[in-house]
Design a protein around this motif. Structure first.
Motif, short mmCIF file in Angstrom:
data_model
loop_
_atom_site.label_atom_id
_atom_site.label_comp_id
_atom_site.label_asym_id
_atom_site.label_seq_id
_atom_site.Cartn_x
_atom_site.Cartn_y
_atom_site.Cartn_z
N LYS A 57 0.97 -1.78 -0.19
CA LYS A 57 0.09 0.70 -0.01
C LYS A 57 1.33 1.02 -0.28
N ILE A 58 1.67 1.30 1.20
CA ILE A 58 2.24 2.53 0.96
C ILE A 58 3.99 2.75 0.08
N GLY A 59 4.27 1.48 -0.22
CA GLY A 59 5.49 1.15 -1.21
C GLY A 59 6.90 0.82 -0.10
N LYS A 60 8.02 0.44 -0.44
CA LYS A 60 8.73 0.10 -0.32
C LYS A 60 9.47 1.38 0.38
N GLU A 111 -0.09 8.53 4.78
CA GLU A 111 -1.42 9.23 5.25
C GLU A 111 -1.62 10.92 5.08
N ILE A 112 0.00 11.85 4.87
CA ILE A 112 0.07 12.71 4.97
C ILE A 112 -0.15 13.29 3.46
N ASN A 113 0.77 12.37 2.45
CA ASN A 113 0.97 12.59 0.85
C ASN A 113 -0.60 12.53 0.68
N LYS A 114 -1.57 11.35 1.13
CA LYS A 114 -2.93 11.20 0.53
C LYS A 114 -3.77 12.54 1.11
N TYR A 115 -3.80 12.94 2.56
CA TYR A 115 -4.35 13.96 2.82
C TYR A 115 -4.42 15.59 1.78
#
Length: 118
Positions: A57-60, A111-115
């Motif tokens: 989901k978030i990437g390595k 989460e910050i980038n999604k926000y």
């Protein structure tokens, strides 16, 4: 951005010679609280899902940046300030940091980038 802000924070601590453990642990607590505010589900706050699903989901790369950030915040003051020497508590601290990272901090950049994209 998270890694850059961490390096700047530690540089300011070093310039002003602030060696309190509270000043070092405060960003970790702020990151955990920020993640709690930005996520919608409780399972996302504490990363209940399997580690592989979270990495997909978030990437390595993001996970590695977050791990480096947490490691800098915890281990840098041990060596940068007087009295920060190796002790038997080092192993316990390492285990605690990785548990804290895995269950709370992992995914904060996502989460910050999604926000920000909203």
């Amino acid at each position: 951005m998270l890694l850059i802000s961490t390096v700047l924070y530690l540089t300011i601590l070093r310039i002003y010679n602030i060696d309190s453990i509270n000043m070092v642990m405060a960003p970790l607590l702020v990151m955990g609280a920020l993640k709690g505010l930005l996520t919608l589900e409780l399972a996302d706050v504490f990363n209940i899902k399997s580690f592989k699903k979270i990495l997909r989901k978030i990437g390595k790369r993001q996970a590695l940046i977050e791990l480096i950030t947490v490691s800098l915040l915890v281990y840098y003051p041990m060596y940068a300030f007087p009295g920060g020497e190796y002790s038997s508590n080092y192993i316990l601290l390492t285990i605690t940091v990785f548990i804290f990272y895995r269950f709370l901090i992992l995914g904060i950049n996502y989460e910050i980038n999604k926000y920000r994209k909203k």
